[in-house]
Write a protein that holds these residues in place. Structure first.
Motif, PDB file in Angstrom:
ATOM      1  N   HIS A 459      51.682  27.361  37.417  1.00 18.00           N
ATOM      2  CA  HIS A 459      51.017  27.238  38.714  1.00 18.00           C
ATOM      3  C   HIS A 459      51.978  27.518  39.871  1.00 18.00           C
ATOM      4  N   THR A 463      51.297  30.560  42.525  1.00 15.46           N
ATOM      5  CA  THR A 463      51.126  30.308  43.957  1.00 15.46           C
ATOM      6  C   THR A 463      52.165  31.074  44.773  1.00 15.46           C
ATOM      7  N   ASN A 467      51.476  34.031  47.570  1.00 13.09           N
ATOM      8  CA  ASN A 467      51.974  33.928  48.955  1.00 13.09           C
ATOM      9  C   ASN A 467      52.833  35.132  49.314  1.00 13.09           C
TER      10      ASN A 467
END
Length: 486
Positions: A459, A463, A467
């Motif tokens: 995760h 993420t 980004n």
């Protein structure tokens, strides 16, 4: 009789050998732990007559272990002998619970390097502490203090004829144990540790040496069930750390011993959960009697196998011989010099240091070797329980790092999009490397990010990549194209 018990002769003879090996070790471990010598014999008796009957590992022998000496001494110093029984009792109940819930088999998942490091650290502390006992001097409380204080202890001993005599008995005991293995086979039928104690006792008496001997209270004088005050100590949070330490270390040592004993014979294999229950029952009984904690002990177990034992009858009989000795000849213990017992434990501590394993690990797995050393240093510098936790934490970090194999390949043909291929396992541990590579890409070029070669994407990485892609797309001319596995 031979039809009903076909291996009775082999088991009977093996039980005598194990009994002779167990006597000096039971007494030595008890004295080094700061409790009456008879309590070591009580634990050995329970290991034979109680745990010996139960299923699990049929040929390994249980009793007080040198590996728990340091922890027991610390517990007795902090909480008192009267509370020791409660600690051992609770550890036994925890072991029973782990056995019933089939947690025993999971102890095989503990890193061998951590266990070897724990034993190495214990061995170093035992050696340092027993050198003081051999000289008749008071040892510092901490492991670091024991080791750092050795030069001063030797200097003090050189100025005292009593200390020198005591050291001579201890050194002579070690010498006999080491040289005993080189004597003819017929002589070696008597265990070296027992022979060393007998010779040290004879030398002390014959020469009239001013050497401290074992204090004897009698078997029934030392067996005391924990009282209400002792159970009241369970309200102290600090005691639970000691209980957990007893539980985990005694369980790990017993089950690793079982695995080692299985390699020594071709009989029935260990049933780990049943062995955990057997150890739990034994420690519960030891706790009710106010005795030392018990583990399976590789020294006695290997002696049992080497002596030709075929069934659990040998370990049960060895418990009976210990009971007869403790009941009929307790005064014999009062003749045993304490430095002789210290010599036995120095030798036992030396055998806990895995010199060969460390050398082999360094050649093939340097990371595991460093974990072994770090665990040992932590056990000496802090304490056993926290040292093992540090070792386990390092082992988990190392495993996580090695599981995060990641390859980043950047293809830039000078025109068109820059292609980035990630293969392997993308975890948070590799995130700095991934972001460094991506942030170094030109901002004015389109990027194709290929994630189809990843086996795992956690995760944190997902993420962070999202980004980065968003930032790069807003700064560049085209959005980042991301390809994932189907």
């Amino acid at each position: 009789m031979t039809t009903t018990y076909p291996h009775l002769r082999q088991d009977f003879l093996a039980s005598i050998v194990v009994f002779l090996v167990a006597v000096p070790l039971c007494v030595g471990v008890a004295v080094a732990s700061g409790v009456p010598a008879e309590l070591g014999l009580v634990t050995g008796i329970v290991g034979g007559l109680v745990t010996g009957f139960l299923p699990g590992s049929s040929l390994q022998v249980s009793g007080p272990a040198a590996g728990l000496t340091v922890l027991v001494f610390e517990a007795v110093s902090e909480f008192g002998v009267g509370t020791l029984g409660v600690i051992v009792l609770m550890a036994g109940l925890f072991q029973l619970a782990m056995g019933f819930f089939k947690i025993g088999r999971w102890f095989r998942a503990i890193s061998v390097s951590v266990v070897e490091g724990m034993l190495c650290g214990i061995g170093l502390v035992i050696i340092a502490g027993q050198i003081y006992a051999a000289a008749g001097l008071k040892a510092p409380q901490t492991g670091i203090g024991k080791i750092a204080g050795l030069p001063g202890a030797f200097a003090d001993a050189l100025g005292s004829s009593k200390a020198l005599a005591s050291l001579a008995i201890g050194a002579g005991t070690i010498g006999v144990i080491v040289l005993w293995k080189r004597l003819p086979r017929a002589v070696r039928s008597v265990p070296g540790a027992l022979a060393a104690v007998v010779l040290a006792t004879v030398a002390t008496l014959a020469l009239g040496l001013p050497v401290a001997t074992v204090e004897v209270e009698g078997l029934f004088g030392v067996v005391r069930m924990p009282g209400a005050d002792a159970f009241g100590e369970l309200a102290t949070p600090a005691i639970w750390g000691t209980v957990v330490a007893f539980t985990l270390i005694a369980s790990a040592e017993s089950l690793f011993s079982a695995a080692a004993v299985d390699r020594l014979h071709d009989g029935p294999r260990t049933e780990y959960d049943k062995e955990m229950v057997a150890q739990g029952v034994g420690n519960t009984v030891c706790g009710l009697l106010g005795a030392l904690p018990m583990t399976a002990v590789i020294v006695r177990s290997s002696a049992n196998v080497d002596a030709g034992a075929r069934t659990k009858a040998s370990r049960v009989l060895h418990g009976a011989w210990l009971l007869l000795f403790a009941a009929a000849l307790p005064s014999a213990l009062a003749l045993v010099p304490i430095p002789a017992l210290a010599g036995i434990l120095v030798h036992a501590g030396w055998k806990l240091i895995p010199f060969r394993q460390l050398t082999a690990l360094w050649r093939s797995h340097k990371g595991e070797a460093l974990i072994l050393v770090a665990t040992a240093v932590s056990v000496v510098a802090v304490n056993m329980f926290e040292g093992v936790l540090i070792g386990l934490a390092l082992s988990v970090v190392k495993t996580a790092w090695e599981a995060s194999h990641l390859k980043t390949e950047i293809v830039d043909k000078g025109a068109g999009p820059v292609q980035v291929h990630l293969t392997g396992n993308a975890t948070f541990l590799r995130l700095p490397k991934i972001l460094d590579s991506l942030e170094a890409l030109p901002q004015d070029r389109p990027v194709e990010l290929d994630l189809s070669g990843l086996h795992h994407l956690d995760h944190a990485c997902r993420t962070a990549l999202e980004n980065w892609a968003e930032r790069h797309s807003s700064a560049g001319t085209e959005p980042v194209r991301v390809t994932t596995a189907a």
